[in-house]
Structures are given as structure tokens and as C-alpha cells.
Design a protein around this motif. Structure first.
Motif, PDB file in Angstrom:
ATOM      1  N   SER A 138      14.521  25.133 -16.146  1.00 27.29           N
ATOM      2  CA  SER A 138      13.247  25.833 -15.972  1.00 27.29           C
ATOM      3  C   SER A 138      12.715  25.498 -14.592  1.00 27.29           C
ATOM      4  CB  SER A 138      12.244  25.426 -17.054  1.00 27.29           C
ATOM      5  OG  SER A 138      11.947  24.042 -16.956  1.00 27.29           O
ATOM      6  N   MET A 139      11.866  26.399 -14.070  1.00 24.11           N
ATOM      7  CA  MET A 139      11.335  26.182 -12.726  1.00 24.11           C
ATOM      8  C   MET A 139      10.022  26.932 -12.569  1.00 24.11           C
ATOM      9  SD  MET A 139      13.833  28.687 -10.529  1.00 24.11           S
ATOM     10  CE  MET A 139      13.787  30.472 -10.749  1.00 24.11           C
ATOM     11  N   LYS A 140       9.239  26.469 -11.611  1.00 18.89           N
ATOM     12  CA  LYS A 140       8.005  27.166 -11.261  1.00 18.89           C
ATOM     13  C   LYS A 140       8.301  28.159 -10.151  1.00 18.89           C
ATOM     14  CE  LYS A 140       4.399  23.806 -12.405  1.00 18.89           C
ATOM     15  NZ  LYS A 140       3.284  22.986 -11.858  1.00 18.89           N
ATOM     16  N   THR A 141       7.714  29.342 -10.260  1.00 15.81           N
ATOM     17  CA  THR A 141       7.914  30.358  -9.236  1.00 15.81           C
ATOM     18  C   THR A 141       6.706  31.278  -9.201  1.00 15.81           C
ATOM     19  OG1 THR A 141       9.455  32.019  -8.397  1.00 15.81           O
ATOM     20  CG2 THR A 141       9.085  31.982 -10.775  1.00 15.81           C
ATOM     21  N   SER A 142       6.729  32.231  -8.324  1.00 17.75           N
ATOM     22  CA  SER A 142       5.666  33.231  -8.234  1.00 17.75           C
ATOM     23  C   SER A 142       6.286  34.618  -8.315  1.00 17.75           C
ATOM     24  CB  SER A 142       4.879  33.064  -6.930  1.00 17.75           C
ATOM     25  OG  SER A 142       5.753  33.102  -5.816  1.00 17.75           O
ATOM     26  N   ILE A 143       5.448  35.618  -8.478  1.00 22.00           N
ATOM     27  CA  ILE A 143       5.943  36.989  -8.610  1.00 22.00           C
ATOM     28  C   ILE A 143       6.671  37.393  -7.331  1.00 22.00           C
ATOM     29  CG2 ILE A 143       5.255  39.394  -8.905  1.00 22.00           C
ATOM     30  CD1 ILE A 143       2.829  38.374 -10.483  1.00 22.00           C
ATOM     31  N   GLY A 144       7.863  38.001  -7.500  1.00 22.87           N
ATOM     32  CA  GLY A 144       8.600  38.450  -6.329  1.00 22.87           C
ATOM     33  C   GLY A 144      10.061  38.709  -6.642  1.00 22.87           C
ATOM     34  N   SER A 145      10.806  39.068  -5.591  1.00 25.31           N
ATOM     35  CA  SER A 145      12.239  39.347  -5.698  1.00 25.31           C
ATOM     36  C   SER A 145      13.007  38.195  -5.063  1.00 25.31           C
ATOM     37  CB  SER A 145      12.564  40.667  -4.987  1.00 25.31           C
ATOM     38  OG  SER A 145      13.949  40.925  -5.040  1.00 25.31           O
ATOM     39  N   TYR A 146      14.007  37.677  -5.781  1.00 30.74           N
ATOM     40  CA  TYR A 146      14.702  36.477  -5.328  1.00 30.74           C
ATOM     41  C   TYR A 146      16.218  36.612  -5.508  1.00 30.74           C
ATOM     42  CZ  TYR A 146      10.031  34.429  -5.786  1.00 30.74           C
ATOM     43  OH  TYR A 146       8.686  34.164  -5.684  1.00 30.74           O
ATOM     44  N   SER A 147      16.929  35.762  -4.768  1.00 32.24           N
ATOM     45  CA  SER A 147      18.362  35.561  -5.000  1.00 32.24           C
ATOM     46  C   SER A 147      18.515  34.205  -5.674  1.00 32.24           C
ATOM     47  CB  SER A 147      19.141  35.588  -3.683  1.00 32.24           C
ATOM     48  OG  SER A 147      19.148  36.884  -3.134  1.00 32.24           O
ATOM     49  N   ILE A 148      19.141  34.210  -6.846  1.00 34.06           N
ATOM     50  CA  ILE A 148      19.245  32.987  -7.641  1.00 34.06           C
ATOM     51  C   ILE A 148      20.715  32.706  -7.919  1.00 34.06           C
ATOM     52  CG2 ILE A 148      18.495  31.811  -9.743  1.00 34.06           C
ATOM     53  CD1 ILE A 148      16.308  33.989  -9.986  1.00 34.06           C
ATOM     54  N   THR A 149      21.134  31.473  -7.689  1.00 39.05           N
ATOM     55  CA  THR A 149      22.515  31.094  -7.990  1.00 39.05           C
ATOM     56  C   THR A 149      22.550  29.624  -8.377  1.00 39.05           C
ATOM     57  OG1 THR A 149      24.803  31.167  -7.206  1.00 39.05           O
ATOM     58  CG2 THR A 149      23.147  30.425  -5.638  1.00 39.05           C
ATOM     59  N   ALA A 150      23.747  29.148  -8.693  1.00 38.67           N
ATOM     60  CA  ALA A 150      23.927  27.747  -9.084  1.00 38.67           C
ATOM     61  C   ALA A 150      25.129  27.183  -8.343  1.00 38.67           C
ATOM     62  CB  ALA A 150      24.128  27.636 -10.592  1.00 38.67           C
ATOM     63  N   SER A 151      25.209  25.873  -8.304  1.00 39.92           N
ATOM     64  CA  SER A 151      26.348  25.226  -7.658  1.00 39.92           C
ATOM     65  C   SER A 151      26.708  23.954  -8.409  1.00 39.92           C
ATOM     66  CB  SER A 151      26.035  24.897  -6.190  1.00 39.92           C
ATOM     67  OG  SER A 151      24.956  23.987  -6.104  1.00 39.92           O
ATOM     68  N   LYS A 152      27.994  23.683  -8.438  1.00 36.34           N
ATOM     69  CA  LYS A 152      28.511  22.434  -8.984  1.00 36.34           C
ATOM     70  C   LYS A 152      29.887  22.219  -8.394  1.00 36.34           C
ATOM     71  CE  LYS A 152      29.184  19.693 -13.145  1.00 36.34           C
ATOM     72  NZ  LYS A 152      29.058  19.592 -14.610  1.00 36.34           N
ATOM     73  N   GLU A 153      30.240  20.966  -8.193  1.00 38.45           N
ATOM     74  CA  GLU A 153      31.525  20.653  -7.575  1.00 38.45           C
ATOM     75  C   GLU A 153      32.665  21.323  -8.339  1.00 38.45           C
ATOM     76  OE1 GLU A 153      33.863  16.744  -5.787  1.00 38.45           O
ATOM     77  OE2 GLU A 153      32.377  16.503  -7.378  1.00 38.45           O
ATOM     78  N   ASN A 154      33.557  21.959  -7.588  1.00 36.67           N
ATOM     79  CA  ASN A 154      34.760  22.615  -8.111  1.00 36.67           C
ATOM     80  C   ASN A 154      34.478  23.874  -8.926  1.00 36.67           C
ATOM     81  OD1 ASN A 154      36.605  20.607  -7.056  1.00 36.67           O
ATOM     82  ND2 ASN A 154      35.843  19.256  -8.665  1.00 36.67           N
ATOM     83  N   MET A 155      33.245  24.413  -8.796  1.00 42.76           N
ATOM     84  CA  MET A 155      32.899  25.651  -9.487  1.00 42.76           C
ATOM     85  C   MET A 155      32.136  26.566  -8.533  1.00 42.76           C
ATOM     86  SD  MET A 155      31.632  24.056 -13.169  1.00 42.76           S
ATOM     87  CE  MET A 155      31.774  25.582 -14.096  1.00 42.76           C
ATOM     88  N   LEU A 156      32.362  27.879  -8.675  1.00 44.10           N
ATOM     89  CA  LEU A 156      31.626  28.875  -7.901  1.00 44.10           C
ATOM     90  C   LEU A 156      30.986  29.845  -8.888  1.00 44.10           C
ATOM     91  CD1 LEU A 156      31.067  29.814  -4.959  1.00 44.10           C
ATOM     92  CD2 LEU A 156      32.974  31.403  -5.229  1.00 44.10           C
ATOM     93  N   PHE A 157      29.688  30.148  -8.672  1.00 42.85           N
ATOM     94  CA  PHE A 157      28.939  30.957  -9.630  1.00 42.85           C
ATOM     95  C   PHE A 157      28.536  32.301  -9.033  1.00 42.85           C
ATOM     96  CE2 PHE A 157      28.418  26.593 -10.944  1.00 42.85           C
ATOM     97  CZ  PHE A 157      28.519  26.653 -12.323  1.00 42.85           C
ATOM     98  N   GLU A 158      28.324  33.266  -9.938  1.00 44.02           N
ATOM     99  CA  GLU A 158      27.801  34.558  -9.525  1.00 44.02           C
ATOM    100  C   GLU A 158      26.377  34.375  -8.993  1.00 44.02           C
ATOM    101  OE1 GLU A 158      27.972  36.637 -13.177  1.00 44.02           O
ATOM    102  OE2 GLU A 158      30.088  37.196 -12.983  1.00 44.02           O
ATOM    103  N   GLU A 159      25.971  35.267  -8.106  1.00 39.30           N
ATOM    104  CA  GLU A 159      24.614  35.223  -7.559  1.00 39.30           C
ATOM    105  C   GLU A 159      23.801  36.380  -8.125  1.00 39.30           C
ATOM    106  OE1 GLU A 159      22.299  35.170  -3.230  1.00 39.30           O
ATOM    107  OE2 GLU A 159      24.486  35.389  -3.337  1.00 39.30           O
ATOM    108  N   LEU A 160      22.590  36.070  -8.601  1.00 37.05           N
ATOM    109  CA  LEU A 160      21.672  37.110  -9.050  1.00 37.05           C
ATOM    110  C   LEU A 160      20.887  37.568  -7.828  1.00 37.05           C
ATOM    111  CD1 LEU A 160      20.351  35.425 -12.333  1.00 37.05           C
ATOM    112  CD2 LEU A 160      22.314  36.953 -12.053  1.00 37.05           C
ATOM    113  N   LYS A 161      21.277  38.693  -7.259  1.00 36.74           N
ATOM    114  CA  LYS A 161      20.666  39.167  -6.017  1.00 36.74           C
ATOM    115  C   LYS A 161      19.499  40.112  -6.309  1.00 36.74           C
ATOM    116  CE  LYS A 161      24.883  38.844  -3.220  1.00 36.74           C
ATOM    117  NZ  LYS A 161      25.828  39.590  -2.350  1.00 36.74           N
ATOM    118  N   GLY A 162      18.423  39.973  -5.525  1.00 41.20           N
ATOM    119  CA  GLY A 162      17.267  40.851  -5.680  1.00 41.20           C
ATOM    120  C   GLY A 162      16.697  40.820  -7.080  1.00 41.20           C
TER     121      GLY A 162
END
Length: 357
Positions: free
Chosen positions: A89-113
Motif C-alpha cells: 500500500s502507498m500514499k498518492t494523489s490523483i493523477g496518471s502514473y507509471s507503476i512497476t516493481a523490481s526484485k533481484e533476478n526478476m523483471l516486471f511489467e510496467e503499468l504505464k499511464g
């Protein structure tokens, strides 16, 4: 907007009900707005403005399982980390964002816009799209580990990739989660084991795909004329004209060379005053041990010197006879058994010695 009816005259503060569990998701620009209620309806001159709100989501692996301790980033900046179930969970404000995750030896999809608003209950899941496929090539001491070609092909066919080992013999690639077949080319005549390796990347990162230069055993035995072969039989393993390994047999008739890299070799045998049916055997070390080599003693060496060519017959103490044709000068004879012998020859030839053992 909101409307409150039948409010008595007086001084009030309008604020958010913090006892409401949902209210804890929101953060406003101030705690409350003062208002005075008199004889006529009141419209607030200023209102509470939403500053931030809390929203959550989940980070998943390729199979849909939660990924713990993944770092979630918004617009490239880390903001939080997932718990053991992969939730965050995280605090944010209204808007359009690019959201992704990272961990060693893994690559994740990016939620764009991705549009975030208080009305949105959860952020869409962030799922792994690639995993690390890493390994190492081990070579025999003295052999280089850098620059060996790693071939990676999908078991489904089609896509194929190539890597090259680094100075430590290691290689690594980030690939889509599926099954792959790996092989190594380390140079002409060099055999690696296993020849191929299958890895299932759909289950997660693979970090231990190892290949080793085939190092096998070259083994064999000595077939002696007598039951006890005695001491000081030397067996040599020769590669490119140079002794690669040697073993001296004392009181035993079997030899073994361990950890031999693949390639062509010659095995030789020697013992003073012994002769052999063959003093050398060619062997090609491949993917299996060579264990059927055998050297057979043909007899014992003795030197005879004559002034001219002559035929002689050696008569063993048992009565067995062996014919030889001697050439002028010194000749080495391979006597096929031990024991005492007498020498018989043409009557025109006078021998200085007529017996030996």
C-alpha cells in the motif's frame, strides 16, 4: 458535496469522521473548516481539499503467486515494499502514473499511464515478465573460462539466443518464463558435460546452470607372463607428444588416470628388459570412461651379437624351442618366457656362450 439539515444555531467545525475505517485512507489539506450557523442557510466559503489517499495492490510472479520484498516504484522512484503475500500500500494523489516493481533476478511489467483516484479500490496487479537464467562453465586447470559460447534455445522452437562467458566463466540472461535448452561450445575437440541442459524458467529464476569440461577416467591393466608383474612398470598418458600423466606400478597390474579432459591420447608402457605385443595404445576420451585398455607382455629382452647373419634356435629348459634369425652385429631378442635356455646354431658358427637364463 454534502448537506446537513436542521442544524441548531452555533459555532461549529466541519471535519472528516476518523472513526470511519474508510476515512483513514484519505489525507486532507487541514483537519477542519470553521462555520457559524445563524438564521439562514450556510455555504462553506472554503472546503476540505483531498491532499493524498492510500491505495494498494499486489506484485505477482509468472504463475500468479505473491512476490515478497519486491520494491514498488512510481514514476521511477521507489515508494514501498511488498509484504510476505506480495501485497503493498502507498500514499498518492490523483493523477496518471507509471507503476512497476523490481526484485533481484526478476523483471516486471510496467503499468504505464495508470490513473489513480480515490474511487479506485486497488491498483492492478504487477506481474513478472522475465526471470534470470544464469550459470557457470568449469574448465580443467590451465584452460580459459572466458569467451565460451552459450547457446540458449526455446524448447518450443524458434527463438534462440547466444551468450559468452565472462572472465569467471559465468553467464546470465533475462528471459521470458518458459522452458529452454542450453548447450556450450568451448572449442574444437573439447567436450562438455552435460551436452545439453533443460531448464524450466516458468518456475522462477535459475541461477545454477552449470557445465563442466568432460574429465573422465582412462583405465587398464597389464597382462604379464608370470602371475606377479613385479615393480617399476611405468604407464604414461601422452597428449600432443608430451607426457600428460604417468603412473608407476609396483606389485600391481592395473593403472588408472583420473579427471582426464576429452580428446585424443596415447597410452604407453615401459619396463626395463621387457618387451610388449604393443608398447602404445591410442585412445579417444569422449563422454565415457575408457576402461578396456590392456598391455600384454610379449617376453623378456636379451641382446645377442654375431659377426654375420645366422639362424639360431633357443631351447628352453622345458624342451620348448624358439627359432630366431640374427643379423650382423647386436640384436635384441624378445624371449617369450623366463627360465634357462641353450643356444643351438649352424655348425659353421662357433658361439662364445651356449646358454643363458
Amino acid at each position: 458535496s454534502f448537506v446537513m439539515d436542521h442544524v441548531p444555531f452555533g459555532q461549529y467545525h466541519v471535519s472528516i469522521d476518523k472513526k470511519d475505517p474508510q476515512s483513514s485512507r484519505y489525507e486532507f489539506d487541514r483537519e477542519s473548516v470553521p462555520v457559524t450557523v445563524e438564521h439562514s442557510p450556510v455555504t462553506l466559503e472554503s472546503s476540505l481539499s483531498l491532499k493524498q489517499f492510500v491505495i494498494g495492490g499486489k506484485v505477482l510472479d509468472f504463475k500468479g503467486n505473491g512476490v515478497a520484498k519486491a520494491v514498488v516504484a512510481v514514476n521511477g522512484s521507489p515508494v514501498t515494499e511488498t509484504d510476505q503475500s506480495g501485497s503493498y500500500s502507498m500514499k498518492t494523489s490523483i493523477g496518471s502514473y507509471s507503476i512497476t516493481a523490481s526484485k533481484e533476478n526478476m523483471l516486471f511489467e510496467e503499468l504505464k499511464g495508470y490513473e489513480l483516484s480515490p474511487q479506485l479500490r486497488r491498483i492492478g496487479s504487477i506481474q513478472a515478465s522475465k526471470y534470470s537464467l544464469c550459470g557457470k562453465v568449469f574448465m580443467e586447470p590451465g584452460s580459459p573460462v572466458q569467451g565460451h559460447k552459450i547457446s540458449i534455445r526455446s524448447s518450443k522452437g524458434g527463438r534462440q539466443e547466444s551468450l559468452v562467458t565472462d572472465g569467471k566463466g559465468e553467464f546470465c540472461a533475462m528471459l521470458a518464463p518458459e522452458e529452454y535448452v542450453l548447450s556450450v561450445f568451448a572449442g574444437t575437440g573439447i567436450i562438455m558435460t552435460p551436452a545439453e541442459k533443460k531448464v524450466a524458467l516458468a518456475d522462477g529464476p535459475v541461477l545454477n546452470a552449470e557445465f563442466r569440461q568432460a574429465a573422465l577416467h582412462v583405465q587398464g591393466s597389464i597382462d604379464c607372463l608370470e602371475s606377479n608383474c613385479g615393480d617399476n612398470i611405468k604407464v604414461n598418458l601422452v597428449k600432443d607428444g608430451q607426457n600428460f600423466k604417468s603412473e608407476t606400478l609396483n606389485g600391481k597390474s592395473k593403472f588408472s588416470f583420473a579427471n582426464i579432459p576429452a580428446g585424443p591420447y596415447t597410452v604407453t608402457v615401459e619396463k626395463k628388459d621387457w618387451c610388449w605385443k604393443s608398447k602404445s595404445i591410442s585412445v579417444k576420451v569422449g563422454t565415457e570412461d575408457s576402461s578396456t585398455l590392456k598391455f600384454v607382455q610379449a617376453g623378456f629382452l636379451t641382446n645377442v651379437e654375431v659377426p654375420r647373419p645366422v639362424a639360431v634356435q633357443l631351447v628352453h629348459q622345458s624342451g620348448a624351442k624358439y627359432d630366431f634369425k640374427l643379423q650382423t652385429g647386436q640384436t635384441s631378442l624378445c624371449i617369450p618366457r623366463s627360465g634357462a635356455f641353450t643356444i643351438e646354431s649352424d655348425k659353421c658358427v662357433r658361439l662364445t656362450e651356449k646358454s643363458f637364463s
